[in-house]
Design an enzyme around this catalytic site. Structure first.
Site, PDB file in Angstrom:
ATOM      1  N   HIS A  64       6.712   2.317   5.025  1.00 12.92           N
ATOM      2  CA  HIS A  64       6.050   1.181   5.392  1.00 12.92           C
ATOM      3  C   HIS A  64       6.235   0.735   6.803  1.00 12.92           C
ATOM      4  O   HIS A  64       5.301   0.001   7.327  1.00 12.92           O
ATOM      5  CB  HIS A  64       6.221  -0.064   4.399  1.00 12.92           C
ATOM      6  CG  HIS A  64       7.564  -0.778   4.750  1.00 12.92           C
ATOM      7  ND1 HIS A  64       8.644  -0.771   3.788  1.00 12.92           N
ATOM      8  CD2 HIS A  64       7.682  -1.716   5.558  1.00 12.92           C
ATOM      9  CE1 HIS A  64       9.512  -1.760   4.347  1.00 12.92           C
ATOM     10  NE2 HIS A  64       8.854  -2.362   5.393  1.00 12.92           N
ATOM     11  N   ASP A 105       2.880  -1.303  -3.417  1.00  9.68           N
ATOM     12  CA  ASP A 105       4.082  -1.490  -4.422  1.00  9.68           C
ATOM     13  C   ASP A 105       5.352  -0.955  -3.956  1.00  9.68           C
ATOM     14  O   ASP A 105       6.521  -1.010  -4.728  1.00  9.68           O
ATOM     15  CB  ASP A 105       3.583  -0.830  -5.832  1.00  9.68           C
ATOM     16  CG  ASP A 105       3.532   0.809  -5.729  1.00  9.68           C
ATOM     17  OD1 ASP A 105       3.519   1.049  -4.577  1.00  9.68           O
ATOM     18  OD2 ASP A 105       3.093   1.382  -6.651  1.00  9.68           O
TER      19      ASP A 105
END
Length: 249
Positions: A64, A105
């Site tokens: 991320h 998620d």
């Protein structure tokens, strides 16, 4: 609540509701001669995430951290993210093919950086040992995580910080996070029992060290050192074969 000594593990984006920001509180100053695998991952504006040296040419971090980023570099061998040590440019980025940033998620939240030039290995710059494939980390295991994440709103810690945590039972963590996020089999949780401590924004991608190995990558969590919401870490042992496949050495 004071956030002085709060340090990292959030995504590089701010989620509206809930606030899935990884935070570390209750930390103490650390030094790279004791954590020689720690690096600062930087974009053109400076420090953005952490990472771990796994080879003189490769850094392990969180997927991320890398979405939308260009012109990346790392700083190794310094207690400070903005001076000293050795800086190397990143030539290639490999994000796990099952990581899906749109899902938010954080499953498969792992990535490898290939450096343009090898790091000069020494007392302050060394690769970290990796776990074996599917190696188990037991509940209540003492662990250590570190980084330069936020000490207060929008302010990074200039000094590398560390905090001691313990791993949390997987079922307990899943139950606590119901309605907030999903704890998959590629994640595990770590926190404190009797005091406030955790990782924070800016620590994402950094190491969680246990049993003399890199067992986790700082990934995500709810809030900042909130009761019943321990930090969530990518389980490196689940990706041992993927790492071996992707590293060309």
């Amino acid at each position: 609540m004071s956030r002085s000594l709060c340090f990292l593990f959030l995504a590089s984006k701010i989620l509206a509701n809930p606030d899935l920001n990884g935070r570390i509180i209750g930390g103490t100053p650390a030094h790279v001669y004791k954590l020689p695998y720690q690096v600062s991952l930087q974009n053109e504006e400076g420090h953005m995430c952490g990472g771990s040296i796994i080879h003189k040419s490769y850094i392990l971090t969180a997927a991320h951290c890398l979405i939308g980023e260009k012109k990346l570099s790392i700083r190794a061998g310094s207690d400070f993210h903005d001076k000293g040590g050795t800086v190397r440019q990143v030539c290639a980025v490999t994000i796990h093919n099952k990581y899906n940033d749109d899902k938010e998620d954080y499953d498969y939240d792992i990535a490898i950086l290939k450096l343009c030039q090898d790091l000069p290995l020494g007392d302050k710059i060394l690769p970290v040992a990796l776990p074996t494939f599917n190696e188990i980390i037991k509940d209540g295991t003492p662990v250590l995580t570190s980084g330069w994440g936020y000490t207060e709103k929008n302010v990074l810690s200039p000094q590398l910080l560390q905090v001691a945590l313990v791993t949390v039972n997987q079922t307990t963590c899943r139950n606590n996070y119901k309605g907030v996020g999903v704890i998959t089999g590629r994640m595990f949780c770590a926190g404190c029992k009797n005091k406030l401590c955790d990782s924070c924004q800016g620590d994402s991608g950094g190491p969680l060290f246990a049993n003399r190995k890199l067992m986790g990558v700082v990934s995500w969590g709810y809030g900042c050192a909130m009761k019943d919401f321990p930090g969530v870490y990518t389980k490196v042992a689940k990706f041992r074969k993927w790492i071996r496949k992707e590293i060309k050495i």
